[in-house]
Design an enzyme around this catalytic site. Structure first.
Site, PDB file in Angstrom:
ATOM      1  N   GLU A  56     -93.362  72.893  71.833  1.00  0.00           N
ATOM      2  CA  GLU A  56     -92.167  73.447  71.726  1.00  0.00           C
ATOM      3  C   GLU A  56     -90.938  72.721  72.353  1.00  0.00           C
ATOM      4  O   GLU A  56     -91.342  72.067  73.409  1.00  0.00           O
ATOM      5  CB  GLU A  56     -92.290  74.927  71.947  1.00  0.00           C
ATOM      6  CG  GLU A  56     -92.530  75.191  73.389  1.00  0.00           C
ATOM      7  CD  GLU A  56     -92.622  76.710  73.706  1.00  0.00           C
ATOM      8  OE1 GLU A  56     -92.763  77.616  72.618  1.00  0.00           O
ATOM      9  OE2 GLU A  56     -92.515  77.041  74.773  1.00  0.00           O
ATOM     10  N   LYS A  68     -82.615  81.958  76.327  1.00  0.00           N
ATOM     11  CA  LYS A  68     -83.586  80.821  76.188  1.00  0.00           C
ATOM     12  C   LYS A  68     -84.270  80.955  74.854  1.00  0.00           C
ATOM     13  O   LYS A  68     -84.730  81.911  74.462  1.00  0.00           O
ATOM     14  CB  LYS A  68     -84.776  80.772  77.210  1.00  0.00           C
ATOM     15  CG  LYS A  68     -85.849  79.608  77.108  1.00  0.00           C
ATOM     16  CD  LYS A  68     -86.747  79.808  78.249  1.00  0.00           C
ATOM     17  CE  LYS A  68     -87.531  78.588  78.434  1.00  0.00           C
ATOM     18  NZ  LYS A  68     -88.568  78.890  79.453  1.00  0.00           N
TER      19      LYS A  68
END
Length: 145
Positions: A56, A68
């Site tokens: 990721e 985030k």
């Protein structure tokens, strides 16, 4: 989820690589930083307790708005026919010593893989939020050293 610590204290975990210290070993076998220092552009390789590893990328680390976002860039949901799989955590100040943590999942899947949408599950993100809230509550809002 309501958390009885300042939003900035919660962000010290969510906005950094320290979040991995909460998720390993309960949810992940390992996390390897492939590139970066925890800011935007950081790529991590996550190996779940069961299943295959995936990578990721931190596509947004907004220290002002306490947001985030990560997107899977290799393996995982991409192998199941998804074009996009994004997880977002957000800390919202509700008082001097309290905040709300929210999570959302955004995805796009190829039409021929639409049956795999049933694999999308927000419960793991909710469990992480619960664990972070419990950690912060028992450690007076202090981040991990």
């Amino acid at each position: 989820m309501n958390v009885d610590v300042p939003a900035s204290s919660a962000w010290e975990l969510y906005g950094t690589l320290d979040l991995t210290k909460i998720t390993v070993p309960k949810y992940l076998a390992s996390v390897e930083v492939v590139q970066g220092d925890g800011g935007e552009g950081t790529i991590t390789k996550l190996t779940p307790l069961t299943g295959s590893a995936y990578c990721e990328k931190f596509t947004k680390v907004d220290n002002e708005n306490l947001v985030k976002e990560t997107e899977i860039v290799e393996g995982g949901f991409l192998d199941l026919g998804f074009n996009l799989y994004r997880v977002r955590f957000e800390n919202v100040k509700t008082g001097e010593n309290s905040c709300i943590t929210r999570t959302t999942i955004e995805y796009d899947v190829k039409e021929e893989s639409a049956a795999n949408i049933s694999d999308v599950n927000i419960v793991p993100s909710i469990n992480i939020m619960k664990d972070v809230a419990a950690y912060l509550a028992t450690n007076d809002g202090k981040s991990i050293d």
